[in-house]
Scaffold this active site. Structure first.
Site: not given
Ligand SMILES: *Cc1c(COP(=O)(O)O)cnc(C)c1O
Length: 314
Positions: A51, A301
């Site tokens: 993010k 992510s």
């Molecule tokens: C926010 C987030 C997502 C999803 O991202 P989007 O851009 O909302 O689709 C996935 N994994 C993690 C760890 C996140 O913080």
């Protein structure tokens, strides 16, 4: 689509702030799935998730244009990212969190210098409050995904993947509001349209799957999933058309498959990944990705999970 020039510009803007995260391999994962898998480690990113890429692109631009106060509505990784980059830029950040936000998440936001305001329990209550605070103070509202600068920032992860994984044939990516997936699609499909991009959602928070089936954005009711970063109720206005037109496939995974992926990553790859960050691996381990014998990048992510929640999953 957001142009490659915008994503390249974002990469330059944020290069001093973010890590170029490593890609990792696990022979256990390759054996279990029959693919050659490269794990893109955004759980090792600054603030613990990707993010910070989008947030820093948006906030640094706002600061150049004279912005001195950033406002976001998020209890999770987006709130931490906005607080961090505002702190680094020497400006104020106000993060609106739900009344029941976990003390650990509030503490993380505050440790980056963010000012926490508690409001309601849903994003439908939080977002108007954040917009009100931004309006009253001349602040800049920083949305979590539905914004071209945020999407361009997230797209830098896609550029890195193609540079780090030569001969990459497919990218598997979590989908919440769709900012990460849209950014990666814009980068990857413009750099090499042959590369498949597969999105992954929890079965219990499948707003994008339903919307793709309907051909328009569908709102779903309140959702419960262990993947709290994917608990969106409707795809974004900017992100949805990008996913609709360019995603090769979207699959859903069960709660048990998500937890199993977290356990697998801990046990075999020695990585602490939060449930939202592990859905890409859940799709591969369950066979739902439909990929066989391919060179695959799976995005991990994020890694922000409390000791207690992680221990319970293990
Ligand atoms: C926010 C987030 C997502 C999803 O991202 P989007 O851009 O909302 O689709 C996935 N994994 C993690 C760890 C996140 O913080």
């Amino acid at each position: 689509m957001i142009g490659l020039d915008k994503i390249r510009e974002a990469a330059v803007q944020i290069s001093d702030v973010i890590h170029r995260t490593p890609v990792m391999t696990s022979s256990g994962l390759n054996e279990q799935t029959g693919n050659d898998i490269f794990l893109k480690g955004e759980h090792l990113q600054k603030t613990g998730s990707f993010k910070i890429r989008g947030a820093s692109n948006k906030v640094l631009k706002a600061v150049r244009e004279g912005g001195r106060h950033m406002v976001a509505a998020s209890s999770g990784n987006h709130g931490q990212a906005v607080a961090y980059i505002a702190g680094q830029s020497g400006i104020r950040a106000t993060i609106v969190v739900p009344e029941d936000a976990s003390p650990a998440k509030v503490a993380a936001i505050e440790s980056y210098g963010g000012h926490v305001v508690r409001c309601g329990l849903t994003s439908a209550e939080r977002i108007p409050e954040a917009l009100r605070i931004a309006g009253e103070t001349g602040g800049v509202f920083v949305p979590p995904y539905d914004d071209p600068d945020i999407i361009a920032g997230q797209g830098t992860a896609g550029m890195e993947i193609l540079a780090q994984v030569s001969g990459c044939e497919a990218v598997v990516v979590p989908v919440g509001g769709g900012g990460l997936a849209a950014g990666i699609l814009c980068a990857v499909k413009q750099m090499n349209p042959e590369v498949l991009v597969i999105g992954v959602e929890p079965e219990t928070a499948d707003d994008t799957r339903q919307s793709l089936a309907a051909g328009r954005r569908i709102a779903i009711g309140p959702t419960r999933t262990v993947a709290d970063g994917l608990r969106t109720s409707i795809p974004g206005e900017v992100t949805f058309p990008i996913l609709r037109d360019h995603l090769d496939c979207l699959v859903t995974v069960s709660e048990e498959e998500i937890k199993e992926a977290c356990r697998f990553l801990f046990r075999y790859a020695k990585q602490v990944v939060e449930p939202s960050g592990a859905v890409s691996v859940a799709a591969l381990l369950s066979g739902k990705s439909g990929l066989h014998g391919k060179k695959v990048a799976a995005v991990l992510s994020g890694g922000n999970v409390s000791v207690e929640a992680f221990a319970e999953m293990l």
